[in-house]
Design a protein around this motif. Structure first.
Motif, PDB file in Angstrom:
ATOM      1  N   ASN A 131      72.435 -12.264  13.072  1.00 51.52           N
ATOM      2  CA  ASN A 131      71.065 -11.527  13.172  1.00 51.52           C
ATOM      3  C   ASN A 131      71.116 -11.073  14.821  1.00 51.52           C
ATOM      4  O   ASN A 131      71.036 -11.887  15.507  1.00 51.52           O
ATOM      5  N   ALA A 132      70.708  -9.819  14.973  1.00 52.01           N
ATOM      6  CA  ALA A 132      70.828  -9.468  16.371  1.00 52.01           C
ATOM      7  C   ALA A 132      69.708  -9.947  16.992  1.00 52.01           C
ATOM      8  O   ALA A 132      69.770 -10.140  18.304  1.00 52.01           O
ATOM      9  N   LEU A 133      68.350 -10.012  16.522  1.00 50.27           N
ATOM     10  CA  LEU A 133      67.231 -10.285  17.295  1.00 50.27           C
ATOM     11  C   LEU A 133      67.285 -11.951  17.458  1.00 50.27           C
ATOM     12  O   LEU A 133      66.996 -12.392  18.735  1.00 50.27           O
ATOM     13  N   VAL A 134      67.722 -12.788  16.671  1.00 51.26           N
ATOM     14  CA  VAL A 134      67.916 -14.049  16.549  1.00 51.26           C
ATOM     15  C   VAL A 134      68.949 -14.290  17.834  1.00 51.26           C
ATOM     16  O   VAL A 134      69.135 -15.373  18.646  1.00 51.26           O
ATOM     17  N   SER A 135      70.315 -13.732  17.717  1.00 52.76           N
ATOM     18  CA  SER A 135      71.249 -13.977  18.887  1.00 52.76           C
ATOM     19  C   SER A 135      70.640 -13.401  20.193  1.00 52.76           C
ATOM     20  O   SER A 135      70.826 -14.145  21.236  1.00 52.76           O
ATOM     21  N   LEU A 136      69.781 -12.306  20.189  1.00 54.32           N
ATOM     22  CA  LEU A 136      69.257 -12.233  21.648  1.00 54.32           C
ATOM     23  C   LEU A 136      68.221 -12.999  22.055  1.00 54.32           C
ATOM     24  O   LEU A 136      68.441 -13.729  23.188  1.00 54.32           O
ATOM     25  N   MET A 137      67.567 -13.748  21.172  1.00 49.51           N
ATOM     26  CA  MET A 137      66.612 -14.716  21.518  1.00 49.51           C
ATOM     27  C   MET A 137      67.462 -15.999  21.997  1.00 49.51           C
ATOM     28  O   MET A 137      67.110 -16.632  23.266  1.00 49.51           O
ATOM     29  N   ILE A 138      68.512 -16.463  21.530  1.00 50.80           N
ATOM     30  CA  ILE A 138      69.067 -17.578  21.890  1.00 50.80           C
ATOM     31  C   ILE A 138      69.922 -17.555  23.308  1.00 50.80           C
ATOM     32  O   ILE A 138      69.869 -18.147  24.014  1.00 50.80           O
ATOM     33  N   ALA A 139      70.415 -16.168  23.128  1.00 46.18           N
ATOM     34  CA  ALA A 139      71.180 -15.707  24.575  1.00 46.18           C
ATOM     35  C   ALA A 139      70.248 -15.691  25.729  1.00 46.18           C
ATOM     36  O   ALA A 139      70.752 -16.180  26.820  1.00 46.18           O
ATOM     37  N   LEU A 195      58.290 -16.042  36.126  1.00 48.78           N
ATOM     38  CA  LEU A 195      58.360 -14.585  36.508  1.00 48.78           C
ATOM     39  C   LEU A 195      59.821 -13.956  36.617  1.00 48.78           C
ATOM     40  O   LEU A 195      60.064 -13.042  36.029  1.00 48.78           O
ATOM     41  N   PHE A 196      60.655 -14.742  37.369  1.00 52.41           N
ATOM     42  CA  PHE A 196      62.071 -14.431  37.243  1.00 52.41           C
ATOM     43  C   PHE A 196      62.884 -14.413  36.020  1.00 52.41           C
ATOM     44  O   PHE A 196      63.548 -13.746  35.765  1.00 52.41           O
ATOM     45  N   ALA A 197      62.409 -15.322  35.079  1.00 53.36           N
ATOM     46  CA  ALA A 197      63.168 -15.577  33.946  1.00 53.36           C
ATOM     47  C   ALA A 197      62.525 -14.249  33.132  1.00 53.36           C
ATOM     48  O   ALA A 197      63.598 -13.850  32.478  1.00 53.36           O
ATOM     49  N   PHE A 198      61.320 -13.897  33.048  1.00 56.82           N
ATOM     50  CA  PHE A 198      60.853 -12.782  32.397  1.00 56.82           C
ATOM     51  C   PHE A 198      61.495 -11.437  32.742  1.00 56.82           C
ATOM     52  O   PHE A 198      62.215 -10.695  31.882  1.00 56.82           O
ATOM     53  N   ILE A 199      61.598 -11.102  34.199  1.00 55.79           N
ATOM     54  CA  ILE A 199      62.425 -10.369  34.544  1.00 55.79           C
ATOM     55  C   ILE A 199      63.719 -10.140  34.283  1.00 55.79           C
ATOM     56  O   ILE A 199      64.258  -9.120  33.791  1.00 55.79           O
ATOM     57  N   ALA A 200      64.455 -11.226  34.551  1.00 57.56           N
ATOM     58  CA  ALA A 200      65.903 -11.473  34.278  1.00 57.56           C
ATOM     59  C   ALA A 200      66.146 -11.307  32.787  1.00 57.56           C
ATOM     60  O   ALA A 200      67.128 -10.447  32.535  1.00 57.56           O
ATOM     61  N   SER A 201      65.281 -11.675  31.778  1.00 56.76           N
ATOM     62  CA  SER A 201      65.452 -11.321  30.524  1.00 56.76           C
ATOM     63  C   SER A 201      65.107  -9.529  30.064  1.00 56.76           C
ATOM     64  O   SER A 201      66.027  -9.039  29.275  1.00 56.76           O
ATOM     65  N   PHE A 202      64.159  -9.346  30.708  1.00 55.27           N
ATOM     66  CA  PHE A 202      63.750  -7.936  30.372  1.00 55.27           C
ATOM     67  C   PHE A 202      64.802  -6.829  30.996  1.00 55.27           C
ATOM     68  O   PHE A 202      65.321  -5.734  30.048  1.00 55.27           O
ATOM     69  N   ASP A 203      65.385  -7.113  31.892  1.00 58.43           N
ATOM     70  CA  ASP A 203      66.385  -6.223  32.625  1.00 58.43           C
ATOM     71  C   ASP A 203      67.736  -6.286  32.230  1.00 58.43           C
ATOM     72  O   ASP A 203      68.673  -5.799  32.643  1.00 58.43           O
ATOM     73  N   ASN A 204      68.003  -7.592  31.448  1.00 53.84           N
ATOM     74  CA  ASN A 204      69.352  -7.870  30.899  1.00 53.84           C
ATOM     75  C   ASN A 204      70.207  -6.600  30.421  1.00 53.84           C
ATOM     76  O   ASN A 204      69.511  -6.311  29.254  1.00 53.84           O
ATOM     77  N   TYR A 205      71.179  -6.542  30.662  1.00 50.54           N
ATOM     78  CA  TYR A 205      72.195  -5.740  30.248  1.00 50.54           C
ATOM     79  C   TYR A 205      73.467  -6.159  29.720  1.00 50.54           C
ATOM     80  O   TYR A 205      74.084  -5.823  28.501  1.00 50.54           O
ATOM     81  N   ALA A 206      74.149  -6.855  30.774  1.00 54.05           N
ATOM     82  CA  ALA A 206      75.509  -7.345  30.342  1.00 54.05           C
ATOM     83  C   ALA A 206      75.564  -8.325  29.410  1.00 54.05           C
ATOM     84  O   ALA A 206      76.727  -7.933  28.533  1.00 54.05           O
ATOM     85  N   ILE A 207      74.658  -9.110  29.107  1.00 53.06           N
ATOM     86  CA  ILE A 207      75.050 -10.040  27.814  1.00 53.06           C
ATOM     87  C   ILE A 207      74.365  -9.265  26.614  1.00 53.06           C
ATOM     88  O   ILE A 207      74.979  -9.661  25.507  1.00 53.06           O
ATOM     89  N   SER A 208      73.240  -8.641  26.657  1.00 60.06           N
ATOM     90  CA  SER A 208      72.561  -7.997  25.625  1.00 60.06           C
ATOM     91  C   SER A 208      73.469  -6.964  24.915  1.00 60.06           C
ATOM     92  O   SER A 208      73.359  -6.610  23.721  1.00 60.06           O
TER      93      SER A 208
END
Length: 265
Positions: A131-139, A195-208
Motif C-alpha cells: 500500500n502506497a500510503l502505508v509505505s509512505l508513512m513508514i518511510a 518543525l524540521f521533521a515536518f518540513i523534511a517529510s512534506f518536501d521529501n522527493y527522493a524517497i517518496s
C-alpha cells in the motif's frame, strides 16, 4: 585597528553575498508567481493573481497537498513519541553500545535519498507491504525520527534529572513529574525537531518517488510531474504558498517558545 575593521568588513561582505545567493532564487520564484505571462517570466508587464486563482481549480494539487500534509503530520507525531522515548533511554541509560545506538538513530540522514528509497522499496515489498500510503508513512517516520531524536537528545543532555526526583518527593506521580517538569524544559528541542521533521517529510522527493503510485502522489512529486507535462507559473504560485506556510510556522514557533531558544538547541 584598520586591519581588524578591514577583516570585519570583508566578513560582512561575504555574509551578504551568501545571503543573496541563498535568498535570490526564492525571491525570483515569488516574483514569477505574480507574472501575467503564461511562461516563466518576471512580472515585467505588470502584476497578476491569475496563477493563484488557477490553484483553486487544480484538484490534483490539492489532493497531493492533503496527502503530503497528512503523511507529514502523522509521521512527525509518531517521531515525537519515538524520539523522546529513545532519547531518554540513550541519555539516561548506562548500557553497552549506547553511543552506537545514538549514531544509528540519525543514520538515515547519512544515506543518499535514492539509495535509501530503493532499499525501503525492496524491504517493504519483501515483507508484503504494498500500500502506497502505508509505505509512505513508514518511510517518513524513518526519515523524520533522526531530526526529533537529535534535537531532543541535545536538550536532555542539559536537563537536570534530579528535578524529577524533587517533584516526586513533593507528591507528583512519575508521569505527572515528567509532564510538569521535564517536558517544559525540553519543549524547544522537541519543537525544533518536530518543525524540521515536518518540513523534511512534506518536501521529501527522493524517497517518496519510489513509494507513491498513480493515486497516491505527494505534493513535490505532483509539482515535478506538472513541470514535465504542462509547465506554467502556477507551480511558482504554489511554491510561494509553501514559503508563506513555512514563515507562518516560524512565527507560531516564535510565539510559543521563541526563536532564540530554538536556535540555541
Amino acid at each position: 585597528m584598520q586591519l581588524r575593521h578591514l577583516g570585519s568588513g570583508t566578513l560582512l561582505f561575504v555574509l551578504a553575498l551568501v545571503l543573496v545567493f541563498l535568498l535570490l532564487p526564492i525571491a525570483i520564484v515569488v516574483a514569477v508567481s505574480f507574472t501575467p505571462s503564461a511562461i516563466f517570466d518576471l512580472p515585467t508587464g505588470g502584476l497578476s493573481l491569475r496563477w493563484y486563482a488557477k490553484l483553486w481549480e487544480m484538484e490534483d494539487f490539492w489532493k497531493s497537498f492533503g496527502i503530503s500534509f497528512y503523511v507529514a503530520g502523522i509521521s512527525t507525531a509518531i517521531s515525537i513519541v519515538l524520539g523522546i522515548s529513545c532519547s531518554i533511554a540513550v541519555v539516561r541509560g548506562r548500557f553497552f553500545g549506547r553511543n552506537a545506538i545514538a549514531t544509528f538513530l540519525i543514520s538515515p540522514l547519512m544515506l543518499p535519498g535514492l539509495v535509501f528509497g530503493i532499499a525501503l522499496l525492496q524491504g517493504l515489498r519483501a515483507i508484503g507491504i504494498g500500500n502506497a500510503l502505508v509505505s509512505l508513512m513508514i518511510a517518513h517516520v524513518v526519515i523524520t525520527l533522526p531530526f526529533v531524536a537529535r534535537s531532543v537528545m541535545a536538550s536532555l543532555s542539559l536537563f537536570d534529572f534530579t528535578l524529577i526526583h524533587a517533584a516526586r518527593t513533593l507528591g507528583l506521580s512519575p508521569a505527572r513529574a515528567i509532564w510538569r517538569v521535564m517536558i517544559p524544559n525540553i519543549a524547544p528541542g522537541v519543537l525544533t525537531g518536530a518543525l524540521f521533521a515536518f518540513i523534511a517529510s512534506f518536501d521529501n522527493y527522493a524517497i517518496s518517488l519510489f513509494l507513491t503510485d498513480v493515486h497516491t502522489k505527494t505534493l513535490p512529486i505532483q509539482m515535478l510531474s506538472y513541470l514535465e507535462e504542462a509547465p506554467d507559473p502556477s507551480v511558482a504560485a504554489i511554491s510561494t504558498v509553501l514559503i508563506v506556510m513555512t514563515i507562518a510556522m516560524l512565527i507560531i514557533c516564535d510565539r510559543l517558545v521563541g526563536l532564540g531558544r530554538i536556535a540555541n538547541v
